[in-house]
Design a protein around this motif. Structure first.
Motif, PDB file in Angstrom:
ATOM      1  N   ASP A  67       0.771  -1.143   0.067  1.00  0.00           N
ATOM      2  CA  ASP A  67       0.015  -0.051   0.055  1.00  0.00           C
ATOM      3  C   ASP A  67       0.659   0.991  -0.064  1.00  0.00           C
ATOM      4  OD1 ASP A  67      -2.506   1.191   2.188  1.00  0.00           O
ATOM      5  OD2 ASP A  67      -2.011   1.981   0.118  1.00  0.00           O
ATOM      6  N   ASP A  68       0.454   2.160  -0.774  1.00  0.00           N
ATOM      7  CA  ASP A  68       1.618   3.314  -1.086  1.00  0.00           C
ATOM      8  C   ASP A  68       0.830   4.406  -0.475  1.00  0.00           C
ATOM      9  OD1 ASP A  68       0.947   4.007  -4.572  1.00  0.00           O
ATOM     10  OD2 ASP A  68      -0.206   3.608  -3.182  1.00  0.00           O
ATOM     11  N   GLY A  69      -0.292   4.415   0.516  1.00  0.00           N
ATOM     12  CA  GLY A  69      -1.192   5.473   0.946  1.00  0.00           C
ATOM     13  C   GLY A  69      -0.501   6.308   1.918  1.00  0.00           C
ATOM     14  N   THR A  70      -1.041   7.289   2.452  1.00  0.00           N
ATOM     15  CA  THR A  70      -0.458   8.233   3.258  1.00  0.00           C
ATOM     16  C   THR A  70      -0.031   7.475   4.540  1.00  0.00           C
ATOM     17  OG1 THR A  70      -1.993   9.956   2.495  1.00  0.00           O
ATOM     18  CG2 THR A  70      -0.906  10.402   4.625  1.00  0.00           C
ATOM     19  N   TYR A  71      -0.940   6.633   5.067  1.00  0.00           N
ATOM     20  CA  TYR A  71      -0.681   6.180   6.504  1.00  0.00           C
ATOM     21  C   TYR A  71      -0.169   4.592   6.310  1.00  0.00           C
ATOM     22  CZ  TYR A  71      -3.950   9.697   7.910  1.00  0.00           C
ATOM     23  OH  TYR A  71      -4.407  10.885   8.059  1.00  0.00           O
ATOM     24  N   GLN A  72       1.133   4.554   6.506  1.00  0.00           N
ATOM     25  CA  GLN A  72       1.887   3.192   6.532  1.00  0.00           C
ATOM     26  C   GLN A  72       1.738   2.616   7.710  1.00  0.00           C
ATOM     27  OE1 GLN A  72       5.725   2.996   4.698  1.00  0.00           O
ATOM     28  NE2 GLN A  72       5.128   4.715   3.059  1.00  0.00           N
ATOM     29  N   ASN A  73       1.166   1.340   7.721  1.00  0.00           N
ATOM     30  CA  ASN A  73       1.391   0.459   8.793  1.00  0.00           C
ATOM     31  C   ASN A  73       0.191   1.133  10.031  1.00  0.00           C
ATOM     32  OD1 ASN A  73       3.197  -1.356   8.205  1.00  0.00           O
ATOM     33  ND2 ASN A  73       4.904  -0.126   8.960  1.00  0.00           N
ATOM     34  N   VAL A  74      -0.940   1.983   9.607  1.00  0.00           N
ATOM     35  CA  VAL A  74      -1.699   2.232  10.819  1.00  0.00           C
ATOM     36  C   VAL A  74      -2.700   0.812  11.266  1.00  0.00           C
ATOM     37  CG1 VAL A  74      -2.050   4.583  10.031  1.00  0.00           C
ATOM     38  CG2 VAL A  74      -3.273   2.976   8.898  1.00  0.00           C
ATOM     39  N   THR A  75      -2.496  -0.019  10.438  1.00  0.00           N
ATOM     40  CA  THR A  75      -3.310  -1.162  10.678  1.00  0.00           C
ATOM     41  C   THR A  75      -2.333  -2.225  11.271  1.00  0.00           C
ATOM     42  OG1 THR A  75      -2.966  -2.327   8.566  1.00  0.00           O
ATOM     43  CG2 THR A  75      -4.922  -0.793   8.711  1.00  0.00           C
ATOM     44  N   SER A 127      -2.468  11.137  17.055  1.00  0.00           N
ATOM     45  CA  SER A 127      -1.281  10.907  16.682  1.00  0.00           C
ATOM     46  C   SER A 127      -0.969   9.598  16.778  1.00  0.00           C
ATOM     47  CB  SER A 127      -0.255  11.841  17.321  1.00  0.00           C
ATOM     48  OG  SER A 127      -0.401  11.212  18.771  1.00  0.00           O
ATOM     49  N   GLN A 128       0.164   8.907  15.935  1.00  0.00           N
ATOM     50  CA  GLN A 128       0.585   7.674  16.183  1.00  0.00           C
ATOM     51  C   GLN A 128       1.880   7.528  16.020  1.00  0.00           C
ATOM     52  OE1 GLN A 128      -0.353   4.356  13.197  1.00  0.00           O
ATOM     53  NE2 GLN A 128      -1.717   3.797  14.644  1.00  0.00           N
ATOM     54  N   TYR A 129       2.485   6.896  16.709  1.00  0.00           N
ATOM     55  CA  TYR A 129       4.267   6.532  16.972  1.00  0.00           C
ATOM     56  C   TYR A 129       4.352   5.158  16.436  1.00  0.00           C
ATOM     57  CZ  TYR A 129       9.027   6.718  18.385  1.00  0.00           C
ATOM     58  OH  TYR A 129      10.102   6.348  18.432  1.00  0.00           O
ATOM     59  N   GLN A 130       5.254   5.035  15.601  1.00  0.00           N
ATOM     60  CA  GLN A 130       5.777   3.474  15.204  1.00  0.00           C
ATOM     61  C   GLN A 130       7.278   3.657  15.251  1.00  0.00           C
ATOM     62  OE1 GLN A 130       3.865   2.764  11.208  1.00  0.00           O
ATOM     63  NE2 GLN A 130       2.175   3.519  11.930  1.00  0.00           N
ATOM     64  N   PRO A 131       7.720   2.937  16.543  1.00  0.00           N
ATOM     65  CA  PRO A 131       9.248   3.033  16.661  1.00  0.00           C
ATOM     66  C   PRO A 131       9.785   1.900  15.968  1.00  0.00           C
ATOM     67  CG  PRO A 131       8.200   2.212  18.514  1.00  0.00           C
ATOM     68  CD  PRO A 131       7.095   2.649  17.568  1.00  0.00           C
ATOM     69  N   THR A 149      11.408   9.196  10.401  1.00  0.00           N
ATOM     70  CA  THR A 149      12.813   9.564  11.077  1.00  0.00           C
ATOM     71  C   THR A 149      14.036   8.945  10.355  1.00  0.00           C
ATOM     72  OG1 THR A 149      12.996   8.001  12.454  1.00  0.00           O
ATOM     73  CG2 THR A 149      11.731   9.878  13.143  1.00  0.00           C
ATOM     74  N   GLN A 150      15.195   9.443  10.442  1.00  0.00           N
ATOM     75  CA  GLN A 150      16.303   8.743   9.873  1.00  0.00           C
ATOM     76  C   GLN A 150      16.632   7.147  10.405  1.00  0.00           C
ATOM     77  OE1 GLN A 150      18.182   9.819   7.189  1.00  0.00           O
ATOM     78  NE2 GLN A 150      17.822  12.023   7.247  1.00  0.00           N
ATOM     79  N   ALA A 151      16.060   7.142  11.599  1.00  0.00           N
ATOM     80  CA  ALA A 151      16.293   5.785  12.085  1.00  0.00           C
ATOM     81  C   ALA A 151      15.333   4.672  11.748  1.00  0.00           C
ATOM     82  CB  ALA A 151      16.163   5.825  13.621  1.00  0.00           C
ATOM     83  N   GLY A 152      14.255   5.327  10.819  1.00  0.00           N
ATOM     84  CA  GLY A 152      13.269   4.376  10.382  1.00  0.00           C
ATOM     85  C   GLY A 152      11.617   4.348  11.347  1.00  0.00           C
ATOM     86  N   SER A 153      11.858   5.214  12.305  1.00  0.00           N
ATOM     87  CA  SER A 153      10.469   5.284  12.919  1.00  0.00           C
ATOM     88  C   SER A 153       9.373   6.143  12.175  1.00  0.00           C
ATOM     89  CB  SER A 153      10.621   6.071  14.501  1.00  0.00           C
ATOM     90  OG  SER A 153      11.538   5.050  15.155  1.00  0.00           O
ATOM     91  N   GLN A 154       8.243   6.285  12.673  1.00  0.00           N
ATOM     92  CA  GLN A 154       7.236   7.000  11.978  1.00  0.00           C
ATOM     93  C   GLN A 154       6.231   7.843  12.791  1.00  0.00           C
ATOM     94  OE1 GLN A 154       4.194   6.220   7.892  1.00  0.00           O
ATOM     95  NE2 GLN A 154       3.747   4.971  10.001  1.00  0.00           N
ATOM     96  N   TRP A 155       6.052   9.046  12.409  1.00  0.00           N
ATOM     97  CA  TRP A 155       5.193   9.688  13.390  1.00  0.00           C
ATOM     98  C   TRP A 155       3.763  10.006  12.246  1.00  0.00           C
ATOM     99  CZ3 TRP A 155       4.658  11.092  18.014  1.00  0.00           C
ATOM    100  CH2 TRP A 155       5.723  10.605  19.075  1.00  0.00           C
ATOM    101  N   ILE A 156       2.690  10.142  12.985  1.00  0.00           N
ATOM    102  CA  ILE A 156       1.571  10.600  12.141  1.00  0.00           C
ATOM    103  C   ILE A 156       0.943  11.608  12.957  1.00  0.00           C
ATOM    104  CG2 ILE A 156      -0.821  10.096  10.966  1.00  0.00           C
ATOM    105  CD1 ILE A 156       0.313   7.107  10.485  1.00  0.00           C
ATOM    106  N   LEU A 157       0.649  12.660  12.582  1.00  0.00           N
ATOM    107  CA  LEU A 157       0.043  13.855  13.350  1.00  0.00           C
ATOM    108  C   LEU A 157      -1.264  14.360  12.352  1.00  0.00           C
ATOM    109  CD1 LEU A 157       2.928  15.505  14.659  1.00  0.00           C
ATOM    110  CD2 LEU A 157       1.701  13.804  15.847  1.00  0.00           C
ATOM    111  N   GLY A 158      -2.323  14.679  13.215  1.00  0.00           N
ATOM    112  CA  GLY A 158      -3.423  15.036  12.267  1.00  0.00           C
ATOM    113  C   GLY A 158      -4.328  15.757  13.001  1.00  0.00           C
ATOM    114  N   GLY A 159      -5.382  16.620  12.260  1.00  0.00           N
ATOM    115  CA  GLY A 159      -6.463  17.355  13.059  1.00  0.00           C
ATOM    116  C   GLY A 159      -7.721  16.873  12.053  1.00  0.00           C
TER     117      GLY A 159
END
Length: 638
Positions: A36-44, A370-374, A334-344
């Motif tokens: 999936d190339d959508g905006t939110y990667q791994n939200v599921t 918000s969602q954080y995927q370390p 992030t450079q380390a491979g983590s992901q942040w999702i922030l929204g309103g």
């Protein structure tokens, strides 16, 4: 050819050892890896996900989304109460319909008037895939995402100009004509589709159940026309704008067993959204989405009493709503491979019902999430996700929700998924505001829930998915009788607890034979009286055996079981339906396809729901499912 396309099922045998550890999101779906190339990667992350592809819809020969969902989603009960284009009961892992959030390309479809969702106006030909994601999803998606979400993804340009025409006829009789075309013009990718459906329908009740003054025409018919367009504009290498619009126009008969000689809805619906994405850098993606839904229905009813008196209680009475939405989000890696999702998110709703005599004031809700995927180098086989959301609802009520999820690769073939979260459902307008025969309750608070999903996914010589769940709902909103003719809504003083398990198995015996089995158990009990909540069967099951005779001809037989359930205090369900089908290509180019299906092969009399017309019903009546139906579908691809 069928095995090569139907659900991409044979790819389950080719999953390699590194598939689960790929940094790019791949949703594991009963052995299928979908990128999936959508905006939110791994939200599921941590959730059981079923993806129904356009090939699976095509192979099912279905012009009805509910029929598709019933076949391919373990643990989902989808039951049209009076056939196609009608109210539908949905239950996902022991939930009620209002506990499931429906999306179209990620945009909300659930309305705030009654909490219902009508997916019958979506032309199956425009569907690229349907994503069914189980478990609490409220952090990203908000209200109603208690048991899960069902996201209908529409087709976009397919890398080359193409088109498709479909003709369908069945023995009810019903007729469907639909077309789809997609092309690229400079920086614009354009997809257009249209469909028209009509049916004389079938009788919902035996003749003896109709009152003597009911309509002579006892078969429920409908007409539904659909037109939509999707345009994707590549503004630059870093910017993309997608615009979608759909218009539906339908006339739907609504037969009544008591005295009605005419009862129908004249329905018009407009859906639209705009989705702008800006790739700021390789690490940051910004997105803005605007959505709009406008629903207009006009209800008419003519009755005739036993003494011959004719009455027109409703004529062209309006009920409908307008729903606006806006979402702004950022997806940062992030450079380390983590992901942040922030929204309103912002939503605005207004509606009215002249039949039930109420109008809603403008309703506005706000949310931040918000969602954080370390990325954990010490746990290379484990993916984690943490999320939180705060919501400002009507009546100034504030709701916080959160989630934690993980996916862990036990071996190269066995994967563990777990999801812990809570959710909420805000009261609908019909529950809050006074209406005919029912006193709305402005003091209602939102329903809240907690849930846990734990499952395993095995990929080897078989594909096996097991997903267990537990969920409870506090402050359940229910209708409560004040007298024989007057009702109100209140928050239940007690919990509703659901738990159960879904199992799905796919086994390829050879290059020609494929078997699919699924089963669901859902115990959904009200703690105040110990009863299963209405319209939720405890047991569901599905089995399909597929035989590819050669590259041109495929045969299959399937069986579907629905356990008994309560509806208006009476028992319905407890039936088995058998279907058979044949699909064949008519030309060497494989651009013409013919498909024959027979649903309800043994013409079983199925009590699929209980009919009761508002507060005027003298008695409830069993509503029967469709009789044995032969359907012929012709498709031409160009």
């Amino acid at each position: 050819m069928y095995l090569k396309t139907w659900g991409l099922a044979l790819t389950l045998l080719a999953v390699n050892n590194a598939a689960f550890a790929d940094d790019i999101e791949k949703i594991t779906v009963h052995g299928v890896q979908y990128q999936d190339d959508g905006t939110y990667q791994n939200v599921t992350l941590g959730s059981d996900v079923t993806i129904i592809s356009s090939e699976m819809i095509q192979a099912a020969g279905a012009v009805d989304i509910n029929k598709v969902l019933s076949q391919f989603v373990p643990g989902l009960f989808a039951n049209g109460r009076a056939g196609r284009h009608t109210d539908t009961d949905y239950a996902l892992q022991g939930s009620r319909p209002q506990d499931i959030l429906w999306l179209l390309d990620g945009n909300r479809l659930n309305n705030r008037l009654y909490g219902s969702t009508y997916t019958d106006s979506i032309n199956p030909m425009i569907i690229e895939r349907i994503e069914v994601i189980k478990g609490a999803q409220s952090v990203i998606h908000g209200s109603e995402a208690i048991a899960g979400i069902i996201n209908i993804i529409t087709k976009s340009y397919q890398h080359d100009d193409r088109g498709e025409v479909s003709l369908v006829a069945d023995t009810l009789p019903s007729y469907d004509l639909s077309a789809f075309v997609s092309s690229e013009i400079n920086d614009l990718q354009i997809s257009l589709a249209a469909s028209s459906s009509q049916s004389e329908g079938y009788a919902l009740w035996p003749d003896e159940e109709y009152s003597p003054t009911a309509a002579l025409d006892k078969e429920r018919g409908y007409r539904m026309n659909n037109l939509n367009a999707k345009i994707k504009w590549s503004i630059s290498d870093a910017q993309q704008l997608t615009i979608f619009a759909q218009y539906n126009d339908g006339l739907l008969e609504r037969p009544l067993a008591y005295n009605a000689i005419l009862s129908e809805n004249d329905r018009k619906q407009t859906l639209a959204y705009a989705d702008w994405q800006l790739q700021v850098s390789d690490q940051l993606l910004l997105q803005t989405k605007l959505s709009y839904q406008h629903w207009d229905s006009h209800y008419s009813e003519i009755t005739k009493e036993a003494d011959g008196k004719v009455d027109v209680p409703y004529w062209d009475q309006y009920w409908g709503f307008k729903d606006y939405g806006a979402l702004v989000s950022a997806n940062y890696h992030t450079q380390a491979g983590s992901q942040w999702i922030l929204g309103g998110q912002y939503e605005q709703f207004e509606g009215a019902d002249e039949v039930m005599h109420f109008t809603t004031p403008t309703d506005r809700t706000y949310a931040l999430f918000s969602q954080y995927q370390p990325k954990l180098s010490s746990l290379p086989d484990t993916q984690l996700s943490l999320g939180a959301r705060v919501n400002k609802l009507v009546n100034d009520e504030s709701i916080w929700v959160g989630s934690i999820a993980l996916t862990h690769d036990i071996t190269s073939q066995l994967q563990l998924k777990a999801n812990l979260g809570n959710g909420y459902r805000q009261p609908t307008a019909s529950e809050l505001y006074q209406q005919l025969g029912t006193l709305g309750n402005p003091d209602l608070v939102a329903e809240t829930s907690e849930s846990i999903n734990i499952g395993f996914n095995y990929q080897g010589d078989i594909s096996l998915t097991v997903d267990s769940f537990w969920r409870n709902i506090d402050n359940l909103i229910e209708q409560r009788a004040l007298s024989d003719t007057q009702f109100t809504y209140s928050n239940l003083n007690g919990r509703v607890e659901s738990y159960g398990i879904d199992i799905h198995l796919v086994k390829a015996f050879s290059a020609k034979w494929l078997m699919e089995l699924s089963a669901g158990y859902a115990h959904a009990e009200r703690k105040d009286n110990g009863q299963q909540i209405e319209r939720v069967p405890k047991y569901t099951g599905f089995a399909k055996l597929n035989y590819e005779m050669n590259d041109d001809v495929t045969l299959w037989v399937s069986g579907q079981y629905v356990g008994e359930f309560l509806d208006y205090g009476l028992t319905a369900g407890d039936y088995m339906l058998t279907n058979i089908g044949l699909q064949t290509w008519l030309s060497a180019k494989q651009n013409q396809q013919l498909q024959l299906t027979i649903d309800n092969l043994f013409d079983s009399e199925v009590p699929q729901s209980i009919f009761k017309h508002g507060h005027r019903a003298e008695y409830p009546i069993e509503t029967m499912g469709a009789p044995r139906t032969l359907q012929l579908q012709y498709k031409y691809f160009f």
